[in-house]
Design a protein around this motif. Structure first.
Motif, mmCIF file in Angstrom:
data_model
loop_
_atom_site.group_PDB
_atom_site.id
_atom_site.type_symbol
_atom_site.label_atom_id
_atom_site.label_comp_id
_atom_site.label_asym_id
_atom_site.label_seq_id
_atom_site.Cartn_x
_atom_site.Cartn_y
_atom_site.Cartn_z
ATOM 1 N N MET A 70 0.833 -1.196 0.000
ATOM 2 C CA MET A 70 0.000 0.000 0.000
ATOM 3 C C MET A 70 0.870 1.250 0.000
ATOM 4 O O MET A 70 1.978 1.237 0.528
ATOM 5 N N LEU A 71 0.351 2.300 -0.589
ATOM 6 C CA LEU A 71 1.157 3.490 -0.840
ATOM 7 C C LEU A 71 1.004 4.534 0.258
ATOM 8 O O LEU A 71 -0.083 4.744 0.799
ATOM 9 N N ARG A 72 2.138 5.212 0.539
ATOM 10 C CA ARG A 72 2.112 6.405 1.377
ATOM 11 C C ARG A 72 2.356 7.589 0.457
ATOM 12 O O ARG A 72 3.358 7.648 -0.252
ATOM 13 N N VAL A 73 1.405 8.534 0.476
ATOM 14 C CA VAL A 73 1.299 9.540 -0.578
ATOM 15 C C VAL A 73 1.432 10.947 -0.008
ATOM 16 O O VAL A 73 0.952 11.236 1.096
ATOM 17 N N LEU A 74 2.073 11.819 -0.788
ATOM 18 C CA LEU A 74 2.058 13.259 -0.529
ATOM 19 C C LEU A 74 1.425 13.936 -1.740
ATOM 20 O O LEU A 74 1.869 13.715 -2.875
ATOM 21 N N ALA A 75 0.390 14.742 -1.521
ATOM 22 C CA ALA A 75 -0.252 15.502 -2.595
ATOM 23 C C ALA A 75 0.123 16.969 -2.437
ATOM 24 O O ALA A 75 0.071 17.518 -1.325
ATOM 25 N N VAL A 76 0.498 17.615 -3.555
ATOM 26 C CA VAL A 76 0.981 18.995 -3.501
ATOM 27 C C VAL A 76 0.185 19.842 -4.484
ATOM 28 O O VAL A 76 0.174 19.576 -5.686
ATOM 29 N N ASP A 77 -0.504 20.874 -3.962
ATOM 30 C CA ASP A 77 -1.273 21.799 -4.802
ATOM 31 C C ASP A 77 -1.474 23.083 -4.011
ATOM 32 O O ASP A 77 -1.842 23.031 -2.833
ATOM 33 N N ASP A 78 -1.216 24.236 -4.634
ATOM 34 C CA ASP A 78 -1.359 25.493 -3.902
ATOM 35 C C ASP A 78 -2.784 26.042 -3.930
ATOM 36 O O ASP A 78 -3.046 27.105 -3.365
ATOM 37 N N GLU A 79 -3.717 25.344 -4.558
ATOM 38 C CA GLU A 79 -5.136 25.709 -4.500
ATOM 39 C C GLU A 79 -5.803 24.787 -3.490
ATOM 40 O O GLU A 79 -6.029 23.601 -3.759
ATOM 41 N N LYS A 80 -6.112 25.320 -2.320
ATOM 42 C CA LYS A 80 -6.562 24.494 -1.196
ATOM 43 C C LYS A 80 -7.790 23.644 -1.517
ATOM 44 O O LYS A 80 -7.826 22.463 -1.164
ATOM 45 N N PRO A 81 -8.829 24.179 -2.187
ATOM 46 C CA PRO A 81 -9.998 23.332 -2.468
ATOM 47 C C PRO A 81 -9.659 22.136 -3.345
ATOM 48 O O PRO A 81 -10.175 21.034 -3.130
ATOM 49 N N LEU A 82 -8.788 22.347 -4.322
ATOM 50 C CA LEU A 82 -8.405 21.244 -5.200
ATOM 51 C C LEU A 82 -7.540 20.233 -4.452
ATOM 52 O O LEU A 82 -7.645 19.021 -4.683
ATOM 53 N N LEU A 83 -6.693 20.720 -3.544
ATOM 54 C CA LEU A 83 -5.877 19.813 -2.732
ATOM 55 C C LEU A 83 -6.775 18.958 -1.834
ATOM 56 O O LEU A 83 -6.571 17.744 -1.709
ATOM 57 N N GLU A 84 -7.783 19.581 -1.225
ATOM 58 C CA GLU A 84 -8.688 18.832 -0.348
ATOM 59 C C GLU A 84 -9.442 17.759 -1.132
ATOM 60 O O GLU A 84 -9.627 16.635 -0.651
ATOM 61 N N GLU A 85 -9.873 18.105 -2.340
ATOM 62 C CA GLU A 85 -10.607 17.125 -3.138
ATOM 63 C C GLU A 85 -9.695 15.975 -3.556
ATOM 64 O O GLU A 85 -10.099 14.802 -3.526
ATOM 65 N N ARG B 2 -7.509 9.198 -0.250
ATOM 66 C CA ARG B 2 -7.773 8.490 1.000
ATOM 67 C C ARG B 2 -8.907 7.484 0.866
ATOM 68 O O ARG B 2 -9.030 6.572 1.681
ATOM 69 N N SER B 3 -9.736 7.669 -0.164
ATOM 70 C CA SER B 3 -10.831 6.722 -0.404
ATOM 71 C C SER B 3 -10.357 5.461 -1.113
ATOM 72 O O SER B 3 -11.114 4.489 -1.202
ATOM 73 N N ASP B 4 -9.132 5.480 -1.634
ATOM 74 C CA ASP B 4 -8.614 4.326 -2.371
ATOM 75 C C ASP B 4 -7.984 3.338 -1.398
ATOM 76 O O ASP B 4 -7.083 3.710 -0.635
ATOM 77 N N PRO B 5 -8.422 2.071 -1.380
ATOM 78 C CA PRO B 5 -7.878 1.101 -0.415
ATOM 79 C C PRO B 5 -6.405 0.789 -0.624
ATOM 80 O O PRO B 5 -5.774 0.194 0.246
ATOM 81 N N ARG B 6 -5.837 1.184 -1.758
ATOM 82 C CA ARG B 6 -4.411 0.935 -2.009
ATOM 83 C C ARG B 6 -3.528 2.022 -1.412
ATOM 84 O O ARG B 6 -2.305 1.925 -1.442
ATOM 85 N N VAL B 7 -4.161 3.075 -0.877
ATOM 86 C CA VAL B 7 -3.418 4.184 -0.271
ATOM 87 C C VAL B 7 -3.467 4.038 1.244
ATOM 88 O O VAL B 7 -4.537 4.123 1.854
ATOM 89 N N LEU B 8 -2.305 3.818 1.845
ATOM 90 C CA LEU B 8 -2.223 3.650 3.296
ATOM 91 C C LEU B 8 -2.394 4.985 4.002
ATOM 92 O O LEU B 8 -3.076 5.083 5.024
ATOM 93 N N SER B 9 -1.758 6.025 3.472
ATOM 94 C CA SER B 9 -1.878 7.361 4.059
ATOM 95 C C SER B 9 -1.700 8.393 2.951
ATOM 96 O O SER B 9 -0.984 8.160 1.975
ATOM 97 N N ALA B 10 -2.356 9.539 3.104
ATOM 98 C CA ALA B 10 -2.245 10.630 2.131
ATOM 99 C C ALA B 10 -2.206 11.946 2.897
ATOM 100 O O ALA B 10 -3.157 12.283 3.606
ATOM 101 N N GLU B 11 -1.104 12.667 2.765
ATOM 102 C CA GLU B 11 -0.946 13.972 3.403
ATOM 103 C C GLU B 11 -0.827 15.039 2.326
ATOM 104 O O GLU B 11 -0.511 14.740 1.174
#
Length: 303
Positions: free
Chosen positions: A1-16, A22-31
């Motif tokens: 399972m993957l540990r993920v970092l998502a990077v986007d300077d538009e907060k609403p798009l980052l939250e989405e 985080r809804s994907d069962p293959r992702v262990l953690s997403a920050e």
């Protein structure tokens, strides 16, 4: 399972994006990281901790256009490390794909992000990382996942979900010729604009009553609808909503804001600056819209 970092300077798009990951069962953690500096700090800490450290990052989902360093700049910096995390670019621009794949990107996902397209990017990242996908039959809410949204019966369809599974056929209904009054009402209804707007998050579509929206905030090619209960992001420019909802009493007060006239609680003039209070929010009114807004509020107050 993957540990993920998502990077986007538009907060609403980052939250989405984080919601979908985080809804994907293959992702262990997403920050998330909202700028290049924060992203590089987290990645550096992950690289220092080693492949089995607590801060390890397997893959970075990276926007391209950001203030300061771009996503391509970050990818070039990471290419100098011995064991850099995998890179998936998530961008609204098609023109950087060649450069992205030259930098050994795993995938190139275009905004607006479709859940099924993001799932394919996660699959490719799993394949390249060598980590098992581990798709359990049922995933309990916990780290790396969010509880599934349950359909709850409510009094009005504004909170009802669109069914995703097969729907049982309805019982046959005898054909009845519509009355003249019913036909007239249907014709009037066809002429009226919709009473609700569809919003989607993580593959779930909900309907928000337009009457519940206090104001709308422009966020690039998106718009965020603010209600008393929260906010919703839709892929519609503010200018389009301004045109559609003018007859419903929505007025433009700024290049960033569209407000329901009836929801304005207070108009304030202070040292040449005009603001309105809409519930708990205080919004600035641009000079070009100030006079028109005052006239509209006066006419409303006089009935």
């Amino acid at each position: 399972m993957l540990r993920v970092l998502a990077v986007d300077d538009e907060k609403p798009l980052l939250e989405e994006l984080l919601y979908l990951l985080r809804s994907d069962p293959r992702v262990l953690s997403a920050e998330g990281a909202s700028d290049a500096t924060e992203a590089l700090r987290r990645i550096s800490r992950a690289l220092e901790s080693g492949p089995d450290g607590a801060d390890v990052i397997d893959v970075v989902f990276l926007d391209i256009h950001m203030a300061g360093l771009t996503g391509l700049d970050i990818a070039r910096l990471l290419a100098g490390f011995a064991r850099p995390p995998l890179i998936v670019f998530v961008t609204a621009h098609e023109g950087f794909a060649v450069q992205a794949f030259d930098l050994k990107a795993v995938d190139y996902v275009l905004k607006p992000v479709r859940p099924e397209r993001l799932a394919e990017a996660v699959r490719r990242a799993c394949a390249q990382s060598g980590r098992p996908e581990e798709r359990p039959a049922a995933v309990a809410p916990g780290a790396g996942s969010v509880p599934a949204v349950a359909a709850v019966p409510v009094a009005r369809p504004a909170a009802a979900e669109i069914p995703r599974g097969p729907v049982a056929p309805a019982a046959p209904v005898p054909a009845v010729a519509p009355s003249a009054a019913a036909s007239s009402a249907a014709a009037r209804g066809a002429d009226r604009a919709p009473e609700q707007i569809a919003v989607e998050l993580g593959g779930v579509t909900r309907f928000v009553a337009i009457a519940d929206i206090a104001y709308v905030e422009a966020q690039g090619d998106y718009a965020r609808l603010h209600t008393d209960e929260g906010s919703h992001l839709v892929r519609i420019p503010l200018s389009t909503l301004e045109e559609r909802w003018a007859a419903r009493g929505f007025v433009r007060i700024h290049r960033r804001h569209l407000v329901a006239l009836a929801r304005i609680d207070e108009l304030r003039l202070d040292a040449g600056t005009t603001t309105v209070r809409v519930g708990a929010a205080e919004l600035q009114v641009s000079r070009r819209h100030t006079r028109e807004l005052r006239d509209l509020l006066m006419r409303q107050a006089m009935g």
